[in-house]
Motif scaffolding. Structure first.
Motif, PDB file in Angstrom:
ATOM      1  N   MET A  44       0.829  -1.201   0.000  1.00 30.42           N
ATOM      2  CA  MET A  44       0.000   0.000   0.000  1.00 30.42           C
ATOM      3  C   MET A  44       0.864   1.252   0.000  1.00 30.42           C
ATOM      4  O   MET A  44       1.796   1.358   0.798  1.00 30.42           O
ATOM      5  N   ALA A  45       0.525   2.183  -0.885  1.00 28.43           N
ATOM      6  CA  ALA A  45       1.121   3.517  -0.856  1.00 28.43           C
ATOM      7  C   ALA A  45       0.129   4.411  -0.131  1.00 28.43           C
ATOM      8  O   ALA A  45      -1.049   4.452  -0.490  1.00 28.43           O
ATOM      9  N   VAL A  46       0.593   5.105   0.900  1.00 27.76           N
ATOM     10  CA  VAL A  46      -0.281   5.950   1.720  1.00 27.76           C
ATOM     11  C   VAL A  46       0.016   7.410   1.383  1.00 27.76           C
ATOM     12  O   VAL A  46       1.123   7.895   1.605  1.00 27.76           O
ATOM     13  N   SER A  47      -0.969   8.103   0.855  1.00 33.63           N
ATOM     14  CA  SER A  47      -0.798   9.499   0.454  1.00 33.63           C
ATOM     15  C   SER A  47      -0.536  10.403   1.651  1.00 33.63           C
ATOM     16  O   SER A  47      -1.085  10.176   2.742  1.00 33.63           O
ATOM     17  N   PRO A  48       0.264  11.443   1.462  1.00 31.93           N
ATOM     18  CA  PRO A  48       0.494  12.410   2.548  1.00 31.93           C
ATOM     19  C   PRO A  48      -0.826  13.029   3.010  1.00 31.93           C
ATOM     20  O   PRO A  48      -1.700  13.331   2.194  1.00 31.93           O
ATOM     21  N   GLY A  49      -0.982  13.180   4.320  1.00 35.73           N
ATOM     22  CA  GLY A  49      -2.168  13.815   4.888  1.00 35.73           C
ATOM     23  C   GLY A  49      -3.360  12.904   5.032  1.00 35.73           C
ATOM     24  O   GLY A  49      -4.432  13.339   5.452  1.00 35.73           O
ATOM     25  N   PHE A  50      -3.215  11.612   4.718  1.00 36.14           N
ATOM     26  CA  PHE A  50      -4.348  10.688   4.782  1.00 36.14           C
ATOM     27  C   PHE A  50      -4.278   9.809   6.025  1.00 36.14           C
ATOM     28  O   PHE A  50      -3.213   9.333   6.406  1.00 36.14           O
ATOM     29  N   MET A  51      -5.446   9.594   6.628  1.00 37.50           N
ATOM     30  CA  MET A  51      -5.581   8.693   7.772  1.00 37.50           C
ATOM     31  C   MET A  51      -6.673   7.670   7.480  1.00 37.50           C
ATOM     32  O   MET A  51      -7.755   8.025   6.997  1.00 37.50           O
ATOM     33  N   VAL A  52      -6.401   6.416   7.772  1.00 37.93           N
ATOM     34  CA  VAL A  52      -7.399   5.355   7.682  1.00 37.93           C
ATOM     35  C   VAL A  52      -8.385   5.543   8.830  1.00 37.93           C
ATOM     36  O   VAL A  52      -7.969   5.826   9.959  1.00 37.93           O
ATOM     37  N   PRO A  53      -9.678   5.415   8.590  1.00 40.68           N
ATOM     38  CA  PRO A  53     -10.628   5.548   9.689  1.00 40.68           C
ATOM     39  C   PRO A  53     -10.316   4.557  10.813  1.00 40.68           C
ATOM     40  O   PRO A  53     -10.033   3.387  10.537  1.00 40.68           O
ATOM     41  N   PRO A  54     -10.339   4.995  12.060  1.00 40.35           N
ATOM     42  CA  PRO A  54     -10.092   4.073  13.165  1.00 40.35           C
ATOM     43  C   PRO A  54     -11.117   2.936  13.146  1.00 40.35           C
ATOM     44  O   PRO A  54     -12.303   3.149  12.849  1.00 40.35           O
ATOM     45  N   HIS A  55     -10.642   1.740  13.453  1.00 36.55           N
ATOM     46  CA  HIS A  55     -11.516   0.573  13.391  1.00 36.55           C
ATOM     47  C   HIS A  55     -10.977  -0.555  14.259  1.00 36.55           C
ATOM     48  O   HIS A  55      -9.813  -0.556  14.654  1.00 36.55           O
ATOM     49  N   THR A  56     -11.849  -1.522  14.520  1.00 34.52           N
ATOM     50  CA  THR A  56     -11.511  -2.713  15.295  1.00 34.52           C
ATOM     51  C   THR A  56     -11.975  -3.933  14.517  1.00 34.52           C
ATOM     52  O   THR A  56     -13.115  -3.969  14.042  1.00 34.52           O
ATOM     53  N   HIS A  57     -11.097  -4.924  14.389  1.00 30.17           N
ATOM     54  CA  HIS A  57     -11.447  -6.190  13.742  1.00 30.17           C
ATOM     55  C   HIS A  57     -11.777  -7.233  14.804  1.00 30.17           C
ATOM     56  O   HIS A  57     -11.039  -7.367  15.783  1.00 30.17           O
ATOM     57  N   MET A  95      -8.786  -1.322  18.840  1.00 32.33           N
ATOM     58  CA  MET A  95      -9.008  -0.251  17.862  1.00 32.33           C
ATOM     59  C   MET A  95      -7.659   0.308  17.409  1.00 32.33           C
ATOM     60  O   MET A  95      -6.736   0.466  18.208  1.00 32.33           O
ATOM     61  N   HIS A  96      -7.580   0.606  16.102  1.00 34.61           N
ATOM     62  CA  HIS A  96      -6.342   1.122  15.548  1.00 34.61           C
ATOM     63  C   HIS A  96      -6.604   1.976  14.312  1.00 34.61           C
ATOM     64  O   HIS A  96      -7.667   1.906  13.702  1.00 34.61           O
ATOM     65  N   THR A  97      -5.632   2.790  13.999  1.00 29.17           N
ATOM     66  CA  THR A  97      -5.628   3.600  12.791  1.00 29.17           C
ATOM     67  C   THR A  97      -4.183   3.864  12.428  1.00 29.17           C
ATOM     68  O   THR A  97      -3.280   3.684  13.251  1.00 29.17           O
ATOM     69  N   PHE A  98      -3.945   4.273  11.191  1.00 26.80           N
ATOM     70  CA  PHE A  98      -2.611   4.715  10.802  1.00 26.80           C
ATOM     71  C   PHE A  98      -2.741   5.818   9.786  1.00 26.80           C
ATOM     72  O   PHE A  98      -3.788   6.004   9.166  1.00 26.80           O
ATOM     73  N   TRP A  99      -1.649   6.596   9.615  1.00 25.07           N
ATOM     74  CA  TRP A  99      -1.694   7.772   8.757  1.00 25.07           C
ATOM     75  C   TRP A  99      -0.311   8.123   8.253  1.00 25.07           C
ATOM     76  O   TRP A  99       0.693   7.623   8.738  1.00 25.07           O
ATOM     77  N   ASN A 100      -0.305   9.017   7.283  1.00 24.09           N
ATOM     78  CA  ASN A 100       0.930   9.575   6.766  1.00 24.09           C
ATOM     79  C   ASN A 100       0.858  11.081   6.950  1.00 24.09           C
ATOM     80  O   ASN A 100       0.173  11.770   6.212  1.00 24.09           O
ATOM     81  N   ALA A 101       1.578  11.593   7.953  1.00 24.41           N
ATOM     82  CA  ALA A 101       1.591  13.035   8.212  1.00 24.41           C
ATOM     83  C   ALA A 101       2.719  13.737   7.470  1.00 24.41           C
ATOM     84  O   ALA A 101       2.805  14.966   7.497  1.00 24.41           O
ATOM     85  N   ALA A 158      -6.595  14.412  13.487  1.00 21.18           N
ATOM     86  CA  ALA A 158      -6.624  15.266  12.293  1.00 21.18           C
ATOM     87  C   ALA A 158      -6.090  16.656  12.610  1.00 21.18           C
ATOM     88  O   ALA A 158      -5.311  17.225  11.838  1.00 21.18           O
ATOM     89  N   ALA A 159      -6.494  17.206  13.751  1.00 21.40           N
ATOM     90  CA  ALA A 159      -6.041  18.549  14.133  1.00 21.40           C
ATOM     91  C   ALA A 159      -4.539  18.572  14.430  1.00 21.40           C
ATOM     92  O   ALA A 159      -3.827  19.484  14.003  1.00 21.40           O
ATOM     93  N   ARG A 160      -4.059  17.556  15.136  1.00 20.41           N
ATOM     94  CA  ARG A 160      -2.641  17.550  15.516  1.00 20.41           C
ATOM     95  C   ARG A 160      -1.694  17.273  14.361  1.00 20.41           C
ATOM     96  O   ARG A 160      -0.577  17.763  14.331  1.00 20.41           O
ATOM     97  N   TYR A 161      -2.138  16.473  13.383  1.00 23.08           N
ATOM     98  CA  TYR A 161      -1.239  16.071  12.304  1.00 23.08           C
ATOM     99  C   TYR A 161      -1.642  16.595  10.927  1.00 23.08           C
ATOM    100  O   TYR A 161      -0.990  16.281   9.936  1.00 23.08           O
ATOM    101  N   GLY A 162      -2.701  17.375  10.850  1.00 20.70           N
ATOM    102  CA  GLY A 162      -3.140  17.918   9.552  1.00 20.70           C
ATOM    103  C   GLY A 162      -3.632  16.826   8.618  1.00 20.70           C
ATOM    104  O   GLY A 162      -3.291  16.810   7.435  1.00 20.70           O
ATOM    105  N   LEU A 163      -4.462  15.946   9.130  1.00 26.18           N
ATOM    106  CA  LEU A 163      -4.921  14.780   8.375  1.00 26.18           C
ATOM    107  C   LEU A 163      -6.373  14.911   7.941  1.00 26.18           C
ATOM    108  O   LEU A 163      -7.126  15.704   8.508  1.00 26.18           O
ATOM    109  N   GLU A 164      -6.741  14.068   6.977  1.00 25.51           N
ATOM    110  CA  GLU A 164      -8.146  13.942   6.599  1.00 25.51           C
ATOM    111  C   GLU A 164      -8.451  12.482   6.341  1.00 25.51           C
ATOM    112  O   GLU A 164      -7.569  11.686   6.002  1.00 25.51           O
ATOM    113  N   VAL A 165      -9.698  12.132   6.545  1.00 25.52           N
ATOM    114  CA  VAL A 165     -10.197  10.788   6.262  1.00 25.52           C
ATOM    115  C   VAL A 165     -11.127  10.930   5.074  1.00 25.52           C
ATOM    116  O   VAL A 165     -12.234  11.436   5.216  1.00 25.52           O
TER     117      VAL A 165
END
Length: 167
Positions: A44-57, A95-101, A158-165
């Motif tokens: 997976m290539a993760v675009s800058p500023g993107f966060m995966v929605p937090p989720h639990t499996h 619950m987990h999420t990941f992002w590219n800040a 999102a506020a702390r890292y400048g992210l969007e979902v």
């Protein structure tokens, strides 16, 4: 022993099933069907500023290896940044999420155990490509795969890292 050019045991660098070309460009390198659903491996290539929605499996563990860039993550109460060469462990039931800040794309290898969750990625991509994506449809699809989405962490991260979902 002769050298075989093509083999069912080799996945060349540029090969795999590309299933998504969005903020997380996803290519299935080893499909679950190849392992009796025991494991699936995606790149997976993760675009800058993107966060995966937090989720639990309920029944899937995810293991991410950072190939390129830096990947932020929150897993339960732990929040950290994983540099190139690091593993991020996202166990079922947490619950987990990941992002590219960062300003550059990040790239990860994602191992899914069991592997059947890769089908979620295919179905999500189909929804997005058909312009039929909505929060309700995404939540219903997640539920079909034993996954619960939660947006509780999104405003703060999102506020702390400048992210969007976005999908």
């Amino acid at each position: 022993m002769p050298v075989v050019e093509r083999s069912r045991f080799l996945v060349p660098k540029a090969e795999g099933e590309r299933i998504w070309d969005g903020p997380i460009d996803t290519t299935v390198k080893v499909p679950a069907t190849s392992t009796g659903d025991a494991l699936s491996i995606t790149e997976m290539a993760v675009s800058p500023g993107f966060m995966v929605p937090p989720h639990t499996h309920a029944d899937t563990d995810e293991w991410s290896y950072v190939l390129l860039g830096r990947v932020g993550a929150r897993v339960g109460d732990d929040e950290f940044t994983a540099d190139r060469g690091s593993w991020i462990l996202k166990p079922r039931g947490v619950m987990h999420t990941f992002w590219n800040a960062g300003p550059e794309p990040a790239r990860i290898i994602e191992l899914l155990t069991p592997g059947r969750f890769e089908r979620f990625f295919r179905e999500m991509a189909a929804l997005a490509l058909s312009d039929d994506m909505s929060d309700d449809r995404l939540n219903a699809l997640a539920t079909d795969y034993g996954t619960t989405m939660s947006m509780d962490w999104v405003p703060d991260l999102a506020a702390r890292y400048g992210l969007e979902v976005t999908l």
